[in-house]
Design a protein around this motif. Structure first.
Motif, PDB file in Angstrom:
ATOM      1  N   GLY A  15      55.190 -98.778  -8.379  1.00  0.00           N
ATOM      2  CA  GLY A  15      55.524 -97.617  -7.547  1.00  0.00           C
ATOM      3  C   GLY A  15      56.953 -97.618  -7.022  1.00  0.00           C
ATOM      4  O   GLY A  15      57.329 -96.762  -6.223  1.00  0.00           O
ATOM      5  N   GLU A  16      57.756 -98.600  -7.455  1.00  0.00           N
ATOM      6  CA  GLU A  16      59.139 -98.647  -6.970  1.00  0.00           C
ATOM      7  C   GLU A  16      60.133 -98.400  -8.095  1.00  0.00           C
ATOM      8  O   GLU A  16      59.792 -98.510  -9.279  1.00  0.00           O
ATOM      9  N   GLN A  17      61.348 -98.074  -7.712  1.00  0.00           N
ATOM     10  CA  GLN A  17      62.438 -97.957  -8.682  1.00  0.00           C
ATOM     11  C   GLN A  17      63.562 -98.897  -8.283  1.00  0.00           C
ATOM     12  O   GLN A  17      63.742 -99.204  -7.109  1.00  0.00           O
ATOM     13  N   PRO A  36      60.727 -96.734  -2.922  1.00  0.00           N
ATOM     14  CA  PRO A  36      59.567 -96.057  -3.488  1.00  0.00           C
ATOM     15  C   PRO A  36      60.031 -94.961  -4.451  1.00  0.00           C
ATOM     16  O   PRO A  36      60.994 -94.235  -4.151  1.00  0.00           O
ATOM     17  N   LYS A  37      59.369 -94.913  -5.596  1.00  0.00           N
ATOM     18  CA  LYS A  37      59.745 -93.978  -6.661  1.00  0.00           C
ATOM     19  C   LYS A  37      59.945 -92.559  -6.128  1.00  0.00           C
ATOM     20  O   LYS A  37      59.126 -92.055  -5.354  1.00  0.00           O
ATOM     21  N   GLY A  38      61.046 -91.944  -6.513  1.00  0.00           N
ATOM     22  CA  GLY A  38      61.269 -90.538  -6.166  1.00  0.00           C
ATOM     23  C   GLY A  38      61.827 -90.287  -4.780  1.00  0.00           C
ATOM     24  O   GLY A  38      61.950 -89.138  -4.366  1.00  0.00           O
ATOM     25  N   THR A  39      62.196 -91.357  -4.048  1.00  0.00           N
ATOM     26  CA  THR A  39      62.671 -91.128  -2.674  1.00  0.00           C
ATOM     27  C   THR A  39      64.175 -91.333  -2.503  1.00  0.00           C
ATOM     28  O   THR A  39      64.682 -91.298  -1.377  1.00  0.00           O
ATOM     29  N   MET A  40      64.907 -91.572  -3.586  1.00  0.00           N
ATOM     30  CA  MET A  40      66.346 -91.823  -3.428  1.00  0.00           C
ATOM     31  C   MET A  40      67.056 -90.625  -2.802  1.00  0.00           C
ATOM     32  O   MET A  40      66.838 -89.485  -3.204  1.00  0.00           O
ATOM     33  N   LEU A  41      67.898 -90.897  -1.829  1.00  0.00           N
ATOM     34  CA  LEU A  41      68.720 -89.842  -1.227  1.00  0.00           C
ATOM     35  C   LEU A  41      69.856 -89.521  -2.186  1.00  0.00           C
ATOM     36  O   LEU A  41      70.561 -90.424  -2.623  1.00  0.00           O
ATOM     37  N   GLN A  42      70.018 -88.260  -2.508  1.00  0.00           N
ATOM     38  CA  GLN A  42      71.044 -87.893  -3.478  1.00  0.00           C
ATOM     39  C   GLN A  42      72.160 -87.091  -2.809  1.00  0.00           C
ATOM     40  O   GLN A  42      72.003 -86.631  -1.684  1.00  0.00           O
TER      41      GLN A  42
END
Ligand code: ADP
Ligand code: MG
Length: 333
Positions: free
Chosen positions: A36-38, A139-145
Motif C-alpha cells: 500500500g505504499e510508494q 501511502p499510495k496516491g497521497t504524494m503532494l504535487q
C-alpha cells in the motif's frame, strides 16, 4: 586510503542497521515497498564553490546535502527511508575529512531516522562534488504535487523567508572584507550567527509535509527563491498567484537588516536556500493549518492567494506591485 577501505571504514557503519543496504557488500541495495505504499525518490547534487564554500566543517557539508534532499521529501509529504551517496573527492582528501563528513551523516541519520543504503566513491582531478539520492515512502496516491493549486486557494509558507540568503551574503561579504554598506556589521553577533546557521543547516519540514497530505492542493520546498518557486507551482497548476509583501514571514534578524537597507528585500523574495514549504489549500482548511502551526513550533503564514491569471505578482501594503530584479536563482545564467 583506497576506495574499499573508505567504504568499509566510513560508509558501511552508516548502513549497518538498514538490512536493504546488504551491508554495502553487494553491487546493489534491495528494497521492498511495504504493502500500500510508494517510494518517493529525489536526487540533489552539491559542488564546491557553488553550493558550499569548501572550507566549512565537512560535517556541515554532509548535513546540508542530506537535509536539502530531506526537504524534497517533506515537500511531497513523504517520510525518509534510506539514501544513496556519490562522492567525488580530490585525490589528496584526508581520512580526517571522511571521518568528519560521516560523523555529520551519522548525527542526521539519527535525527531523521534514515540510513545509508549504497553509493559510489571516486577520486577526481577537480574539486569536491557530491550527489545524494534520497528514498522516502508514503501511502499510495497521497504524494503532494505541484500541479493541484486552484484559483481561490490560499497560499502558505512555513518558517521565515530570506534568512539563508542573508546568511550567505554575510559569509561572502565577510570573506571579501566588506560590509557593502549593508549595515549587517551593526547587527548583534547572535543575530548574524542565526542567519549564517540558517544558510549552513536547513531544517527540513518533514512533519509538516506529512500533515499536509489530504489538506494541501499543491506543495513544494522553496530552494531557489519564493517568487520563482511560486511560479513553478503556477506553471504546473496552470494558475497564477498574488502575494502580499507585508505578510511575508521574517525573522527578527532579517527584519532588522531590512530596516537598515530595503535592498535586502531581493534576498527575501528571490534568495535561495530557504528550504521552507510553500503550499496551497482551500480556505476551509484554514483552522486545521493554524492548529498545525501551533503544534509544530514554527510559524505557518498565509501570504497570498491563487488566481486564474497565470502570473505571479507581489504587492506592497498599498496594493502596488513591488519591483524585483532577481526573482530566483538559476544555474547556467
Ligand atoms: P561497483 O564497482 O560494483 O559499482 P563499488 O565497489 O563502487 O561497486 O561499491 C561497493 C558497494 O559499496 C556498493 O554496495 C555500493 O553501493 C557501496 N558504496 C560505494 N561507495 C559508497 C558511498 N560513498 N556511500 C555508500 N555506499 C557506497
Ligand atoms: Mg558491481
Amino acid at each position: 586510503m583506497d576506495e574499499f577501505s573508505l567504504i568499509k571504514n566510513y560508509f558501511a557503519p552508516l548502513a549497518r542497521d538498514f538490512p536493504g543496504s546488504l551491508g554495502l557488500r553487494d553491487d546493489t541495495a534491495l528494497l521492498d515497498p511495504r504493502p500500500g505504499e510508494q517510494f518517493i525518490i529525489t536526487k540533489d547534487a552539491m559542488c564546491e564553490g557553488v553550493h558550499f564554500i569548501g572550507d566549512e566543517n565537512p560535517a556541515l557539508i554532509a548535513q546540508k546535502l542530506l537535509r536539502v534532499n530531506l526537504s524534497d521529501l517533506a515537500a511531497k509529504g513523504a517520510s525518509p527511508l534510506c539514501y544513496f551517496l556519490a562522492i567525488m573527492a580530490p585525490k589528496n582528501t584526508k581520512p580526517e575529512w571522511f571521518a568528519e563528513f560521516t560523523r555529520g551523516l551519522a548525527a542526521d541519520q539519527e535525527q531523521y531516522c534514515v540510513a545509508l543504503a549504497g553509493g559510489d566513491t571516486t577520486a577526481t582531478h577537480g574539486s569536491l562534488a557530491l550527489s545524494l539520492t534520497m528514498v522516502g515512502t508514503l501511502p499510495k496516491g497521497t504524494m503532494l504535487q505541484r500541479s493541484g493549486a486552484r484559483p481561490g486557494d490560499q497560499v502558505f509558507v512555513s518558517g521565515t523567508l530570506g534568512d539563508a540568503a542573508l546568511g550567505l551574503h554575510i559569509i561572502s561579504s565577510h570573506s571579501q572584507g566588506e560590509d557593502q554598506g549593508g549595515g549587517y556589521n551593526s547587527l548583534p553577533k547572535r543575530e548574524r550567527e542565526f542567519l549564517v546557521e540558517r544558510y549552513l543547516l536547513p531544517q527540513p519540514r518533514l512533519e509538516l509535509g506529512m500533515a499536509l497530505r489530504g489538506i494541501a492542493t499543491s506543495c513544494m520546498d522553496i530552494s531557489d527563491g519564493l517568487l520563482q518557486d511560486m511560479g513553478h507551482i503556477g506553471n504546473a497548476s496552470g494558475v497564477g498567484a498574488t502575494l502580499h509583501q507585508e505578510k511575508l514571514p521574517l525573522s527578527s534578524a532579517a527584519r532588522a537588516l531590512l530596516d537598515k537597507n530595503s535592498g535586502y528585500w531581493e534576498q527575501v523574495v528571490g534568495g535561495g536556500d530557504d528550504y521552507e514549504l510553500l503550499f496551497t489549500a482551500p480556505a476551509k482548511h484554514r483552522d486545521a493549518i493554524k492548529q498545525l502551526s501551533d503544534s509544530l513550533g514554527y510559524s505557518i503564514s498565509l501570504i497570498g492567494e491563487i488566481t486564474a491569471s497565470k502570473t505571479v505578482s507581489l504587492l506592497d501594503a498599498k496594493g502596488n506591485p513591488v519591483k524585483v530584479q532577481q526573482p530566483g536563482f538559476q544555474h547556467f545564467k
